[in-house]
Design a protein around this motif. Structure first.
Motif, PDB file in Angstrom:
ATOM      1  N   MET A  22     -25.849  10.429 -26.063  1.00  0.00           N
ATOM      2  CA  MET A  22     -26.937   9.471 -26.681  1.00  0.00           C
ATOM      3  C   MET A  22     -27.776   8.897 -24.898  1.00  0.00           C
ATOM      4  SD  MET A  22     -26.110   6.596 -29.962  1.00  0.00           S
ATOM      5  CE  MET A  22     -27.728   6.436 -30.853  1.00  0.00           C
ATOM      6  N   THR A  23     -28.668   8.344 -25.225  1.00  0.00           N
ATOM      7  CA  THR A  23     -28.865   6.584 -23.888  1.00  0.00           C
ATOM      8  C   THR A  23     -28.128   5.603 -23.581  1.00  0.00           C
ATOM      9  OG1 THR A  23     -30.886   8.239 -23.722  1.00  0.00           O
ATOM     10  CG2 THR A  23     -30.880   5.795 -22.474  1.00  0.00           C
ATOM     11  N   GLY A  24     -27.381   5.585 -23.180  1.00  0.00           N
ATOM     12  CA  GLY A  24     -26.182   3.707 -23.215  1.00  0.00           C
ATOM     13  C   GLY A  24     -27.441   2.819 -22.104  1.00  0.00           C
ATOM     14  N   GLY A  25     -27.011   2.016 -21.595  1.00  0.00           N
ATOM     15  CA  GLY A  25     -27.425   1.433 -20.433  1.00  0.00           C
ATOM     16  C   GLY A  25     -28.790   0.300 -21.293  1.00  0.00           C
ATOM     17  N   SER A  26     -29.751  -0.094 -20.217  1.00  0.00           N
ATOM     18  CA  SER A  26     -30.489  -0.718 -20.536  1.00  0.00           C
ATOM     19  C   SER A  26     -31.772  -0.191 -20.154  1.00  0.00           C
ATOM     20  CB  SER A  26     -30.285  -1.991 -19.812  1.00  0.00           C
ATOM     21  OG  SER A  26     -30.347  -2.500 -18.568  1.00  0.00           O
ATOM     22  N   ARG A  45     -28.590   5.518 -18.803  1.00  0.00           N
ATOM     23  CA  ARG A  45     -27.581   6.497 -19.002  1.00  0.00           C
ATOM     24  C   ARG A  45     -27.246   6.984 -19.375  1.00  0.00           C
ATOM     25  NH1 ARG A  45     -22.116   4.798 -19.610  1.00  0.00           N
ATOM     26  NH2 ARG A  45     -21.851   2.815 -20.438  1.00  0.00           N
ATOM     27  N   PRO A  46     -26.514   8.379 -18.930  1.00  0.00           N
ATOM     28  CA  PRO A  46     -26.226   8.940 -20.731  1.00  0.00           C
ATOM     29  C   PRO A  46     -25.429   9.126 -21.094  1.00  0.00           C
ATOM     30  CG  PRO A  46     -26.808  10.307 -18.788  1.00  0.00           C
ATOM     31  CD  PRO A  46     -26.669   9.394 -18.138  1.00  0.00           C
ATOM     32  N   PHE A  47     -24.326   9.231 -22.400  1.00  0.00           N
ATOM     33  CA  PHE A  47     -23.899   8.497 -23.244  1.00  0.00           C
ATOM     34  C   PHE A  47     -22.975   9.470 -24.401  1.00  0.00           C
ATOM     35  CE2 PHE A  47     -21.338   5.119 -25.597  1.00  0.00           C
ATOM     36  CZ  PHE A  47     -20.506   4.910 -24.562  1.00  0.00           C
ATOM     37  N   ILE A  48     -21.510   9.210 -24.480  1.00  0.00           N
ATOM     38  CA  ILE A  48     -21.153  10.211 -25.376  1.00  0.00           C
ATOM     39  C   ILE A  48     -21.009   8.892 -26.616  1.00  0.00           C
ATOM     40  CG2 ILE A  48     -19.362  11.802 -25.881  1.00  0.00           C
ATOM     41  CD1 ILE A  48     -19.032  12.777 -23.610  1.00  0.00           C
ATOM     42  N   ALA A  49     -21.019   8.953 -27.923  1.00  0.00           N
ATOM     43  CA  ALA A  49     -21.102   7.442 -28.604  1.00  0.00           C
ATOM     44  C   ALA A  49     -19.846   8.316 -29.659  1.00  0.00           C
ATOM     45  CB  ALA A  49     -22.181   7.489 -28.970  1.00  0.00           C
ATOM     46  N   SER A  50     -19.135   8.136 -29.754  1.00  0.00           N
ATOM     47  CA  SER A  50     -17.867   8.356 -30.940  1.00  0.00           C
ATOM     48  C   SER A  50     -17.392   7.588 -31.625  1.00  0.00           C
ATOM     49  CB  SER A  50     -16.839   9.474 -30.293  1.00  0.00           C
ATOM     50  OG  SER A  50     -16.565   8.129 -29.125  1.00  0.00           O
TER      51      SER A  50
END
Length: 360
Positions: free
Chosen positions: A129-133, A138-143
């Protein structure tokens, strides 16, 4: 005598066809398994010469040669698809039942709610997913549910989420969901065909509606405008920046120049190759538009409704011609653009949009 120079279907050709012409979408699909390709913020670059004759990087790139008709065939088989909005099992208004998912996410919070539900049901064990604001995506692995909630809300920029696919594999994840822009859905479908990178471990793709994402220069623009203090961005027409009850609106023409060149040749504003496509209604901002595209998507939505995760209602008939007109015009512009030579579709489909003007 002029020397003949070979251009291989690898990083070298990626540079020639995509990166140098400025057509990279920033999806990140080429990153992670090749030591020669790196990301710098939202830019992708090749840092060393590569002479591999057939590189996976070129194979999975959504702006390299892309046979859209073949990808549709892989997903939908012989099922007839709508040339404008793509294959679908139904189009609805939808929203999350959970107030936190709804208020954290964009509009009705459907992407957030369904991503968390997919995790809870074991369909995925993480999501790219896309994290940050919006001032620093920034790219993000959401688990986890908390991780997904932290990524809620549209950023309108091009974080290379798919660049974390190999990292997710190394971290022991086996069922890796993708939440992304249309270019990332196309890349993810290409990745699914490549066993060497274990692309078959992508079981769920949730695509976003996208008429264009901003280039990294947009960050400098909003900082210079003093808009980086705001918490949320929305583009229902003009560009709205919000923080609590405070709001600033800019005419879209002020930011148009920051749209990536790659977006001008994107034939797929509704993420047609996803399992589910989600976007604005452009009418009722407490709801999302939800397009169910595949059996995987249909089962997820059916179960989510039954379990009280989301609620859906029929898409208003008067709104459909408006949606189809906007998408039709976008596709027509793309097919008229000479930089869209990467795109391979049937002559019948091309003629629908160009030869006789078509009918949305």
């Amino acid at each position: 005598m002029q020397k003949c120079v070979s251009v291989y279907n690898s990083a070298e050709k990626l540079i020639a066809d995509v990166i140098k012409p400025g057509l990279c979408s920033g999806c990140g699909a080429c990153i992670g398994y090749c030591p020669y390709i790196k990301s710098f913020g939202e830019r992708v670059g090749v840092v060393h010469d590569c002479r591999k004759s057939e590189g996976t990087c070129y194979q999975v790139c959504p702006r390299a040669v892309t046979n859209f008709a073949d990808l549709r065939q892989l997903i939908f088989g012989d099922e007839e698809t709508d040339p404008v909005i793509g294959g679908n099992r139904g189009i609805y208004y939808a929203r999350a039942c959970d107030k936190l998912a709804r208020t954290s996410g964009q509009y009705g919070g459907v992407v957030t709610a369904l991503s968390i539900y997919g995790l809870q049901k074991g369909i995925i064990d993480c999501a790219l997913m896309t994290g940050g604001s919006f001032t620093g995506a920034r790219p993000f692995i959401a688990s986890s549910a908390d991780g997904i909630l932290a990524c809620a809300g549209s950023k309108y920029t091009a974080a290379p989420n798919l660049g974390l696919f190999q990292e997710a594999l190394k971290n022991g994840f086996h069922n890796i969901g993708v939440v992304g822009r249309p270019c990332q859905c196309t890349a993810a479908r290409k990745m699914q065909q490549v066993k060497e990178i274990k692309g078959e471990r992508i079981p769920l793709i949730i695509g976003l509606f996208c008429m264009g994402s901003f280039s990294p220069e947009f960050y400098r623009f909003i900082k210079d405008k003093g808009l980086d203090e705001y918490e949320k961005i929305d583009i229902p027409g003009d560009v709205n920046f919000k923080k609590g009850n405070k709001e600033t609106i800019l005419p879209y023409d002020e930011v148009r120049e920051y749209i990536r060149a790659s977006c001008n040749i994107c034939f797929d504003p509704l993420s047609e190759l996803a399992d589910l496509s989600v976007g604005s209604t452009e009418y009722d901002y407490g709801w999302n538009t939800l397009i169910i595209r595949t059996d995987t998507g249909a089962i997820l939505v059916k179960d989510a409704v039954a379990d009280g995760i989301i609620e859906i209602k029929e898409y208003p008939a008067p709104r459909l011609p408006l949606l189809k007109k906007a998408v039709f015009n976008k596709k027509k512009r793309v097919l008229e653009n000479p930089d869209a030579a990467y795109l391979k579709i049937s002559n019948k489909e091309r003629d629908f949009f160009l030869a006789n003007g078509g009918s949305a």
